[in-house]
Design an enzyme around this catalytic site. Structure first.
Site, short mmCIF file in Angstrom:
data_model
loop_
_atom_site.label_atom_id
_atom_site.label_comp_id
_atom_site.label_asym_id
_atom_site.label_seq_id
_atom_site.Cartn_x
_atom_site.Cartn_y
_atom_site.Cartn_z
N TYR A 173 0.84 -1.19 0.00
CA TYR A 173 0.00 0.00 0.00
C TYR A 173 0.89 1.25 0.00
O TYR A 173 2.11 1.16 -0.02
CB TYR A 173 -0.96 -0.03 1.18
CG TYR A 173 -1.96 -1.16 1.11
CD1 TYR A 173 -2.82 -1.29 0.02
CD2 TYR A 173 -2.03 -2.14 2.11
CE1 TYR A 173 -3.73 -2.33 -0.07
CE2 TYR A 173 -2.94 -3.19 2.03
CZ TYR A 173 -3.78 -3.27 0.94
OH TYR A 173 -4.67 -4.31 0.83
N CYS A 363 -16.37 -17.75 5.15
CA CYS A 363 -15.37 -18.74 5.52
C CYS A 363 -15.93 -20.13 5.29
O CYS A 363 -17.06 -20.43 5.71
CB CYS A 363 -14.96 -18.58 6.98
SG CYS A 363 -13.74 -19.79 7.53
#
Length: 664
Positions: A173, A363
């Site tokens: 980033y 998940c």
């Protein structure tokens, strides 16, 4: 094993963390477009605090409007975003955990849908190889404004009740881009030598300190290595770590890589990646500084975490995906209930793959994650007698959910073992951890008192005798056998993986290059050196999670597996001579063994023959649902779930199992 070290308190700056288990920042896409947090995000985070994690770190909060890597990332760029975060910190503190707010700017790593009409920015005009968003170089005025915005956001975080801040300088980033000579090509005071590249970080912590004071904890998350050509390596990272301590950071969260890294799994490690592969770099950083160091990347076991801390590899261990799979891991580990922990299996199918399409995190092994706000799993007033048919992931998940809500559940499985297709899925190279999902479900069902009747095919008589109030049909899927001449000569991939058949010496042809076919080919290549995959599509594993696929493709290449795409199998004929098929086998072996000829057609319509000793069928699966009609005859509440509806992946199966258990 006693985990005294793991469950001992330790300070980060002035903040005492009750134990050494950390939930690191993870994007969820659970929040609003305007950067405010939702009840969904609040409940998701609170569940981890209920489960006993010592320190929770929020996902990466934006400090500037519309400068985010994903569309629904929260932020603190205005005062209107404070109220929701006051509620967040209040809920976390109610359970004894601490919470830090991570802050970032995505730089050039922006998903296309998150640009909001703006051009990506970076230290220099470059394009991220992964996100493909051309970035322009930031002006010095923009840098100065960003520094001020980080400072203002820090002040809001303190007013919202956070215990500290994490400045995101990792994973490629913006701040990591400034730190990396691979991306930062500036020649002004923000580029060039190390002191110039780190200048923006120095200015940001100074701006933050002006807002929060000298005693408010601020830590940095850094990548120990960039894993890109010309990027920062551990040598400069050690210099960076010392510098960060000198300028006032209170801890270092040690991670790895960026989106453009090679290998791709440097940031988000799939199941093929060694456990704690970052531990030696973390230890080196810890030796260079006197502030606490947090280790992350591919640690999913609390006993391993305790050992790593005892060995001096780190002071804290962060388990991002471990907190997704089991938000109550800490609580279970403290009580010694290791068999009941829902361990991360590293599949990336729910936590990472949805973000590629701007969807929300889920998940595979914990379908409740991100849905905590929908219900509190309270006990039902009128428990019902429930029959679950099928002990694959869908059936076991349905049984667990229904039993947790107080129903009287029994599971019936035709096979002699539980697990369904997930059992064979654990056999390919590097996938043994898949067995932990089924094993933990079994342990939970035992604790809940749910009987599992193995080797018990369900018939109409079984249903009548049991007299259920509700039936969940999770009968799974069967291997697909297309109408190809000679298909009876092929053996099913599942039977090969489970050891039901032993392949003779000689070359092997695997028909089907989906995930099952490719992984079975790699499994066979461990003991049969000549393996060929035939796939009718333009590529293999086309629906596989990209990061996991990249690892598997390297393994296939290393195993020298031959791959033919746009190859449609036309027939399999017995009686071929193996003498000319391979140089790996002696003529005596070839002479005593009958081979097969597999004929396939390429994209041009040309026919080709491959002679082999065995043929493996991996054409996929088809739904198996033989009981629905009779079940509905004897029971008013019947649900059909998972692969019994449509052959698919385990994410869908576990989700439908969870939903079925709730619906009873």
């Amino acid at each position: 094993m006693k985990l005294d070290t793991l469950f001992s308190p330790m300070k980060i700056g002035s903040c005492e963390i009750p134990n050494r288990l950390v939930v690191p920042a993870m994007v969820t896409n659970y929040c609003n477009l305007e950067g405010t947090i939702t009840e969904r995000y609040l409940a998701y985070m609170e569940e981890k605090a209920k489960g006993g994690w010592g320190l929770l770190i929020t996902e990466d909060y934006c400090v500037q409007e519309n400068r985010k890597g994903y569309t629904r990332i929260p932020g603190l760029w205005n005062d209107g975003q404070i109220a929701g975060n006051i509620e967040l910190t209040k809920r976390i503190h109610a359970h004894g955990s601490k919470i830090f707010c991570q802050m970032y700017h995505p730089g050039r790593q922006v998903m296309p849908q998150s640009l909001f009409g703006k051009q990506a920015v970076a230290p220099s005009a470059t394009t991220d190889p992964a996100c493909q968003a051309p970035a322009r170089a930031m002006t010095k005025e923009e840098i100065h404004q960003l520094v001020a915005d980080f400072g203002q956001a820090a002040g809001r975080a303190k007013r919202a009740g956070f215990d500290g801040i994490e400045l995101h300088c990792a994973h490629g980033y913006l701040l990591a881009e400034f730190l990396s000579p691979a991306i930062n090509k500036r020649v002004d005071e923000y580029g060039g030598c190390f002191d110039n590249r780190v200048r923006i970080v120095d200015e940001i912590i100074s701006a933050m300190r002006a807002q929060v004071g000298p005693d408010f904890p601020i830590q940095a998350r850094i990548s120990s290595e960039d894993f890109v050509p010309g990027g920062r390596t551990i040598a400069e990272t050690l210099e960076l770590a010392r510098h960060l301590e000198d300028v006032g950071f209170d801890a270092i969260n040690c991670s790895n890589g960026m989106y453009a890294s090679a290998p791709e799994e440097a940031v988000i490690a799939p199941m093929f990646t060694p456990h704690a592969f970052n531990m030696d770099r973390s230890e080196a950083i810890r030796k260079a500084v006197s502030i606490p160091v947090i280790l992350s990347n591919r640690v999913n076991d609390p006993e391993m975490a305790d050992t790593l801390i005892r060995m001096g590899k780190a002071d804290f261990v962060a388990m991002g995906r471990g907190s997704l799979t089991d938000p109550h891991m800490a609580e279970k580990a403290k009580c010694g209930k290791f068999a009941n922990i829902r361990y991360c299996i590293g599949c990336l199918q729910g936590c990472e793959f949805p973000l590629y399409s701007d969807s929300e995190v889920t998940c595979l092994v914990n379908p409740r994650v991100g849905r905590e706000y929908e219900n509190d799993m309270h006990k039902v007033e009128n428990p019902r007698k429930v029959m679950v048919v099928g002990a694959g992931p869908a059936g076991l998940q349905a049984a667990e959910t229904a039993a947790l809500r107080g129903h009287k559940v029994e599971v019936f499985e035709a096979q002699e073992e539980i697990g369904g297709q997930f059992r064979s899925a654990a056999y390919p190279v590097g996938k043994g951890e898949l067995a932990t999902y089924v094993s933990s479900l079994r342990a939970d069902l035992e604790e809940l008192g749910v009987p599992i009747h193995l080797a018990t095919p369900v018939t109409e008589e079984t249903i009548v005798s049991f007299a259920p109030d509700a039936i969940v049909l999770a009968t799974g899927a069967k291997p697909l056998q297309p109408r190809i001449p000679g298909i009876e000569h092929a053996v099913a991939a599942e039977d090969v993986l489970l050891g039901h058949v032993q392949l003779p010496n000689g070359p092997v042809v695997v028909c089907g290059g989906g995930e099952v076919g490719a992984e079975t080919a790699q499994y066979i290549a461990q003991y049969r050196p000549e393996v060929t995959i035939l796939e009718m599509k333009p590529g293999i594993c086309m629906d596989m999670m990209p990061i996991t696929k990249a690892s598997l493709m390297r393994q296939l290449k290393e195993a020298e597996i031959q791959i033919h795409t746009d190859a449609t199998v036309q027939g399999i004929a017995a009686g071929a001579s193996l003498e000319a098929a391979s140089t790996s086998w002696t003529s005596q072996e070839s002479a005593t063994q009958e081979g097969f000829t597999v004929t396939y057609k390429d994209q041009d319509g040309t026919l080709h023959d491959i002679i082999c000793a065995s043929v493996v069928s991996a054409f996929g699966y088809k739904a198996c649902n033989p009981l629905e009609e009779v079940a509905r005859t004897h029971c008013a509440d019947v649900q059909v779930i998972g692969c019994a509806v449509k052959a698919g992946n385990a994410v869908v199966a576990s989700r439908e199992g969870y939903e079925a258990g709730l619906a009873i």
